[in-house]
Design a protein around this motif. Structure first.
Motif, PDB file in Angstrom:
ATOM      1  N   ILE A  16      32.369  29.650  34.547  1.00  0.00           N
ATOM      2  CA  ILE A  16      33.632  29.464  33.837  1.00  0.00           C
ATOM      3  C   ILE A  16      34.235  30.830  33.499  1.00  0.00           C
ATOM      4  O   ILE A  16      35.452  31.034  33.605  1.00  0.00           O
ATOM      5  N   PHE A  17      33.382  31.780  33.119  1.00  0.00           N
ATOM      6  CA  PHE A  17      33.826  33.153  32.840  1.00  0.00           C
ATOM      7  C   PHE A  17      34.470  33.780  34.084  1.00  0.00           C
ATOM      8  O   PHE A  17      35.467  34.501  33.975  1.00  0.00           O
ATOM      9  N   PHE A  18      33.906  33.522  35.265  1.00  0.00           N
ATOM     10  CA  PHE A  18      34.525  33.997  36.506  1.00  0.00           C
ATOM     11  C   PHE A  18      35.968  33.512  36.613  1.00  0.00           C
ATOM     12  O   PHE A  18      36.871  34.274  36.995  1.00  0.00           O
ATOM     13  N   GLU A  19      36.192  32.244  36.299  1.00  0.00           N
ATOM     14  CA  GLU A  19      37.547  31.692  36.394  1.00  0.00           C
ATOM     15  C   GLU A  19      38.477  32.333  35.370  1.00  0.00           C
ATOM     16  O   GLU A  19      39.646  32.617  35.666  1.00  0.00           O
ATOM     17  N   LEU A  20      37.979  32.575  34.155  1.00  0.00           N
ATOM     18  CA  LEU A  20      38.779  33.262  33.138  1.00  0.00           C
ATOM     19  C   LEU A  20      39.124  34.684  33.592  1.00  0.00           C
ATOM     20  O   LEU A  20      40.263  35.149  33.422  1.00  0.00           O
ATOM     21  N   ASN A  21      38.132  35.376  34.145  1.00  0.00           N
ATOM     22  CA  ASN A  21      38.339  36.753  34.612  1.00  0.00           C
ATOM     23  C   ASN A  21      39.384  36.813  35.716  1.00  0.00           C
ATOM     24  O   ASN A  21      40.270  37.678  35.703  1.00  0.00           O
ATOM     25  N   ARG A  22      39.273  35.895  36.668  1.00  0.00           N
ATOM     26  CA  ARG A  22      40.226  35.870  37.783  1.00  0.00           C
ATOM     27  C   ARG A  22      41.642  35.622  37.281  1.00  0.00           C
ATOM     28  O   ARG A  22      42.588  36.313  37.682  1.00  0.00           O
ATOM     29  N   ARG A  23      41.790  34.653  36.372  1.00  0.00           N
ATOM     30  CA  ARG A  23      43.129  34.332  35.857  1.00  0.00           C
ATOM     31  C   ARG A  23      43.688  35.475  35.015  1.00  0.00           C
ATOM     32  O   ARG A  23      44.873  35.825  35.126  1.00  0.00           O
ATOM     33  N   LEU A  24      42.843  36.104  34.180  1.00  0.00           N
ATOM     34  CA  LEU A  24      43.309  37.227  33.363  1.00  0.00           C
ATOM     35  C   LEU A  24      43.753  38.380  34.258  1.00  0.00           C
ATOM     36  O   LEU A  24      44.788  39.015  34.000  1.00  0.00           O
ATOM     37  N   ALA A  25      42.985  38.664  35.310  1.00  0.00           N
ATOM     38  CA  ALA A  25      43.355  39.744  36.228  1.00  0.00           C
ATOM     39  C   ALA A  25      44.694  39.462  36.898  1.00  0.00           C
ATOM     40  O   ALA A  25      45.511  40.374  37.087  1.00  0.00           O
ATOM     41  N   GLU A  26      44.934  38.212  37.250  1.00  0.00           N
ATOM     42  CA  GLU A  26      46.223  37.849  37.840  1.00  0.00           C
ATOM     43  C   GLU A  26      47.368  38.121  36.860  1.00  0.00           C
ATOM     44  O   GLU A  26      48.412  38.663  37.236  1.00  0.00           O
ATOM     45  N   LEU A  27      47.162  37.770  35.599  1.00  0.00           N
ATOM     46  CA  LEU A  27      48.198  38.003  34.584  1.00  0.00           C
ATOM     47  C   LEU A  27      48.425  39.492  34.351  1.00  0.00           C
ATOM     48  O   LEU A  27      49.566  39.942  34.167  1.00  0.00           O
ATOM     49  N   MET A  28      47.346  40.282  34.388  1.00  0.00           N
ATOM     50  CA  MET A  28      47.466  41.706  34.124  1.00  0.00           C
ATOM     51  C   MET A  28      48.005  42.476  35.318  1.00  0.00           C
ATOM     52  O   MET A  28      48.366  43.652  35.187  1.00  0.00           O
ATOM     53  N   GLY A  29      48.071  41.821  36.461  1.00  0.00           N
ATOM     54  CA  GLY A  29      48.600  42.480  37.657  1.00  0.00           C
ATOM     55  C   GLY A  29      50.038  42.935  37.521  1.00  0.00           C
ATOM     56  O   GLY A  29      50.481  43.837  38.244  1.00  0.00           O
ATOM     57  N   THR A  30      50.770  42.342  36.594  1.00  0.00           N
ATOM     58  CA  THR A  30      52.169  42.731  36.368  1.00  0.00           C
ATOM     59  C   THR A  30      52.325  43.612  35.128  1.00  0.00           C
ATOM     60  O   THR A  30      53.448  43.846  34.674  1.00  0.00           O
ATOM     61  N   GLN A  31      51.193  44.103  34.594  1.00  0.00           N
ATOM     62  CA  GLN A  31      51.222  44.909  33.367  1.00  0.00           C
ATOM     63  C   GLN A  31      50.532  46.249  33.605  1.00  0.00           C
ATOM     64  O   GLN A  31      49.397  46.482  33.169  1.00  0.00           O
ATOM     65  N   PRO A  32      51.184  47.183  34.290  1.00  0.00           N
ATOM     66  CA  PRO A  32      50.538  48.442  34.683  1.00  0.00           C
ATOM     67  C   PRO A  32      50.199  49.364  33.518  1.00  0.00           C
ATOM     68  O   PRO A  32      49.486  50.355  33.706  1.00  0.00           O
ATOM     69  N   GLN A  33      50.660  49.063  32.315  1.00  0.00           N
ATOM     70  CA  GLN A  33      50.332  49.914  31.163  1.00  0.00           C
ATOM     71  C   GLN A  33      48.881  49.751  30.719  1.00  0.00           C
ATOM     72  O   GLN A  33      48.377  50.551  29.919  1.00  0.00           O
ATOM     73  N   TYR A  34      48.187  48.735  31.234  1.00  0.00           N
ATOM     74  CA  TYR A  34      46.795  48.509  30.875  1.00  0.00           C
ATOM     75  C   TYR A  34      45.866  49.094  31.935  1.00  0.00           C
ATOM     76  O   TYR A  34      46.110  48.967  33.127  1.00  0.00           O
ATOM     77  N   ASN A  35      44.784  49.717  31.459  1.00  0.00           N
ATOM     78  CA  ASN A  35      43.725  50.163  32.362  1.00  0.00           C
ATOM     79  C   ASN A  35      42.480  49.326  32.083  1.00  0.00           C
ATOM     80  O   ASN A  35      42.149  49.055  30.931  1.00  0.00           O
ATOM     81  N   VAL A  36      41.787  48.932  33.142  1.00  0.00           N
ATOM     82  CA  VAL A  36      40.657  48.030  32.987  1.00  0.00           C
ATOM     83  C   VAL A  36      39.333  48.772  33.137  1.00  0.00           C
ATOM     84  O   VAL A  36      39.206  49.697  33.946  1.00  0.00           O
ATOM     85  N   HIS A  37      38.354  48.366  32.347  1.00  0.00           N
ATOM     86  CA  HIS A  37      37.012  48.952  32.379  1.00  0.00           C
ATOM     87  C   HIS A  37      36.008  47.810  32.264  1.00  0.00           C
ATOM     88  O   HIS A  37      36.251  46.818  31.553  1.00  0.00           O
ATOM     89  N   MET A  38      34.895  47.935  32.963  1.00  0.00           N
ATOM     90  CA  MET A  38      33.858  46.911  32.913  1.00  0.00           C
ATOM     91  C   MET A  38      32.528  47.525  32.496  1.00  0.00           C
ATOM     92  O   MET A  38      32.185  48.624  32.921  1.00  0.00           O
ATOM     93  N   GLU A  39      31.790  46.769  31.680  1.00  0.00           N
ATOM     94  CA  GLU A  39      30.445  47.189  31.283  1.00  0.00           C
ATOM     95  C   GLU A  39      29.489  46.016  31.476  1.00  0.00           C
ATOM     96  O   GLU A  39      29.836  44.864  31.169  1.00  0.00           O
ATOM     97  N   GLU A  40      28.301  46.291  32.024  1.00  0.00           N
ATOM     98  CA  GLU A  40      27.280  45.247  32.145  1.00  0.00           C
ATOM     99  C   GLU A  40      25.964  45.778  31.601  1.00  0.00           C
ATOM    100  O   GLU A  40      25.596  46.932  31.844  1.00  0.00           O
TER     101      GLU A  40
END
Length: 238
Positions: free
Chosen positions: A109-133
């Protein structure tokens, strides 16, 4: 249902407990000391195989399942350079194969949330993304297979990202996956979008292996009797 466990470490033992609790029979517990159980005459006694081993052995274990006409669930990560060959063999031999970098229902379910959030952020270049595991120190691969799945979803959706890397980078076209290994830590994945005015963060934290094990058994129950190549999206109808 008769299950062959290929790999009998901590994950295999967790899967065994869940499977037996649901009334399934473990017909083989296969590890480095019992390679003979991978032979066709032994493996074919199972209705389905669940494979959690190492990147060095997963590919050959999966092909052994195909040869024995046994549907196989695979959760081993770090071997995906051979995934196209496995898919081709599966189709050619009319077998059943299901791979997931993570079998947890919550993670999928988290994968689906991540995919949808990334799609929404694709039009917002002021944000930079970082991942931690964050995982336990015994985890063999870095980044985790789950982190790679998340990163590939982000790279596919964000116009400014071309690839992910596992070391610090100043290249704006690269997504940095920060991997940390500490004990005890069954698994945490954090996606953060940062801008000068705010942050958006989504987090998944596993509390034990039980979620991964339960998802693997659910996938095995679903795969029995099927032919083809599948993912957890099929199992969960996502």
């Amino acid at each position: 249902m008769k299950i062959a466990l290929i790999g009998y470490g901590k994950m295999g033992q967790a899967i065994e407990a869940i499977a037996q609790g649901r009334g399934h029979e473990i017909v083989h517990r296969i590890d480095i000391n019992s390679p003979q159980l991978l032979e066709k005459e032994n493996l074919s006694q199972a209705d389905v195989a669940i494979e959690f081993t190492t990147p060095e052995t997963a590919y050959h274990n999966i092909l052994k399942c195909f040869d024995a006409n046994v549907p196989v669930i695979c959760g081993t990560t770090g071997w995906l350079d051979k995934l196209p060959e496995v898919k081709a063999q599966c189709l050619e031999k009319h077998q059943a194969f299901l791979y997931a970098s993570n079998f947890s229902i919550g993670v999928n379910i988290f994968f689906e949330l991540n995919r949808r959030l990334a799609e929404l952020m694709g039009t917002q270049p002021q944000y930079n993304v970082h991942m931690e595991e964050i995982h336990h120190t015994q985890k063999k691969d870095a980044p985790s297979g789950t982190a790679i799945t998340l990163a590939e979803q982000i790279v596919d959706a964000l116009p400014g990202k071309k690839a992910w890397v596992n070391q610090h980078t100043t290249n704006p076209e690269e997504l940095y996956i920060e991997s940390r290994r500490v004990d005890p830590a069954p698994g945490t994945h954090i996606i953060n979008y940062h801008s000068p005015i705010d942050d958006i963060t989504i987090i998944h934290t596993a509390h034990s292996r039980e979620g991964f094990a339960a998802g693997a058994v659910t996938a095995a129950e679903w795969l029995k009797g099927k032919k083809g190549i599948f993912t957890m999206k099929d199992v969960l109808s996502l």
